[in-house]
Motif scaffolding. Sequence first.
Motif, PDB file in Angstrom:
ATOM      1  N   GLN A 115      -6.220   8.539  -1.876  1.00  0.00           N
ATOM      2  CA  GLN A 115      -6.688   7.147  -1.547  1.00  0.00           C
ATOM      3  C   GLN A 115      -5.913   6.374  -0.538  1.00  0.00           C
ATOM      4  O   GLN A 115      -6.418   5.617   0.446  1.00  0.00           O
ATOM      5  CB  GLN A 115      -6.942   6.219  -2.661  1.00  0.00           C
ATOM      6  CG  GLN A 115      -7.818   6.957  -3.927  1.00  0.00           C
ATOM      7  CD  GLN A 115      -8.970   6.766  -2.868  1.00  0.00           C
ATOM      8  OE1 GLN A 115      -9.631   5.871  -2.643  1.00  0.00           O
ATOM      9  NE2 GLN A 115      -9.694   7.774  -3.148  1.00  0.00           N
ATOM     10  N   ARG A 151      -1.442   3.439  -7.078  1.00  0.00           N
ATOM     11  CA  ARG A 151      -2.129   3.189  -6.294  1.00  0.00           C
ATOM     12  C   ARG A 151      -2.526   1.251  -6.403  1.00  0.00           C
ATOM     13  O   ARG A 151      -2.165   0.810  -5.618  1.00  0.00           O
ATOM     14  CB  ARG A 151      -3.324   3.788  -6.471  1.00  0.00           C
ATOM     15  CG  ARG A 151      -4.473   2.785  -5.579  1.00  0.00           C
ATOM     16  CD  ARG A 151      -5.335   3.916  -5.116  1.00  0.00           C
ATOM     17  NE  ARG A 151      -6.600   3.599  -4.080  1.00  0.00           N
ATOM     18  CZ  ARG A 151      -7.909   3.170  -4.625  1.00  0.00           C
ATOM     19  NH1 ARG A 151      -8.028   2.267  -5.606  1.00  0.00           N
ATOM     20  NH2 ARG A 151      -8.639   2.149  -3.960  1.00  0.00           N
ATOM     21  N   TRP A 199      -5.566  12.513  -6.249  1.00  0.00           N
ATOM     22  CA  TRP A 199      -7.056  11.466  -6.409  1.00  0.00           C
ATOM     23  C   TRP A 199      -6.258  10.015  -5.380  1.00  0.00           C
ATOM     24  O   TRP A 199      -6.351   9.253  -4.571  1.00  0.00           O
ATOM     25  CB  TRP A 199      -6.764  11.156  -7.134  1.00  0.00           C
ATOM     26  CG  TRP A 199      -8.172   9.663  -7.293  1.00  0.00           C
ATOM     27  CD1 TRP A 199      -9.612  10.002  -6.641  1.00  0.00           C
ATOM     28  CD2 TRP A 199      -8.116   8.482  -7.233  1.00  0.00           C
ATOM     29  NE1 TRP A 199     -10.066   8.314  -6.657  1.00  0.00           N
ATOM     30  CE2 TRP A 199      -8.877   7.793  -7.068  1.00  0.00           C
ATOM     31  CE3 TRP A 199      -7.065   8.090  -7.818  1.00  0.00           C
ATOM     32  CZ2 TRP A 199      -9.163   6.710  -7.112  1.00  0.00           C
ATOM     33  CZ3 TRP A 199      -6.828   6.442  -8.344  1.00  0.00           C
ATOM     34  CH2 TRP A 199      -8.091   6.078  -7.629  1.00  0.00           C
TER      35      TRP A 199
END
Length: 455
Positions: A284, A255, A280
């Motif tokens: 995001q 990320r 996750w």
Amino acid sequence: MTSEEKPLDAAIRGLARGGALAGAVEVRRPGSWLELDERIRSGYTWRGMGRPTHPWLADRVRPTVLRALLGCPTPSEAELALALCDGDGRIRAAALPHAAGRPAVLPLVAVRTADWAAPVRDEAHAVLAGALSGADAGTLAVTAPVILRLRSRVRGGTATALLREVLRAAPPATVAALLLNRDRATRRFALDVGVERGLLTPAELAGLAAYDTDVVVRDRAASAALAAGFPDETLPVLLAARSGTVRSAGVTALRKAGRAAEAEPFLYDRSALVRACARWVLRQDGRDPLPLYRAACTGPASVPGRAPLGLAECGDRNADLPVLWELTGHAHPLVRSSAVAGLRVLEVADHHRLLALLDDPAPGVVREAARALLPWADRLPEGELVRRTGPGRPVSVRVRALRLLRAHGSAAYEETARRLARDPDPELRTRFRRTLGIGEAVPRPAVARSRLWRT
């Protein structure tokens, strides 16, 4: 060595007869040095040999160089080792100057830095400081693990501080050599120093994170590699690591590196932590992983092995339970076992259907079915479990059925276990005796009570 004499005692007697130090101590195992010291100082009985008198210590008042010029006797490594471990503190202190320039006994000098007698500690610290400052990688490889093992002692921190000071100024190759030491505490220590000095590139740190056998080294190296940035050679190594924690660190870093889309394949990773991190990262990035799981489990293409388990971890019980039951009949064993594991995650209570899965030909499916059935073991038909422990059944089925029978609290457990302990298959017989606690009392059925308490 007599039949009643312990190996360490025989090694000490060998040292007293002039044997080689390397033959009495496993030099690469730090505990061996500590055991030798403890055994001699704790009142070792010399049994007919007489306690060593150390006559060479008579000239201890003369400097080492002067003793050599005068032809005074020089102690062997064995004699020096026995003196350094002597129960008399005066002998230990007098022997320490003789250890200067004798790298073979340097681990025992390190042990003396944690001695209860202050004069011995001070002398040992001086000798160790002089020896470590110019020690080669081989000497440090043997001495550093002993020093680090002393940290748990009341006075053992001084040698560790000295080692850190030496490594902060040591050549990079010396620190790198300690990163390959078989002692994990030494590798951790060398890694901390190497990171502090900036001696390791991100690629080298990623390699340590991917391939070291110690979980602490892997985690620290992965954190240090990611803290150094995201060069192209770092993330692929972390993402391909065998350790789930290291892969999860790499997935999480996708990320920050602006590569969140690359986390999608890790939705089906074998590690639950990696799957959670992948979900996750995608969330995001504004993507919901649940539709991806559902498409993977119901689409015409081949189902990824752990997609059913991932679906259970983030899905809806009412909507996704039929899909999981359907996948328990999939052609691929990994998909079937993953689907059964998903049923366990969703706390499915249909133990009759789960019981039938114990007959699956794949051991992985049988294992997951037994895990899913364990909370309901007291409700399972006793006869069905006993039948599955009979001859002709696969080993995986017989083992899991007996474990469920034990959790059931059944009176038939002891009789069935004794029968299996006499099974004609020697491997199976040994396995039952070792892993199932044959002969233990039948446990009380506490499963139902624990479930009632939770309710």
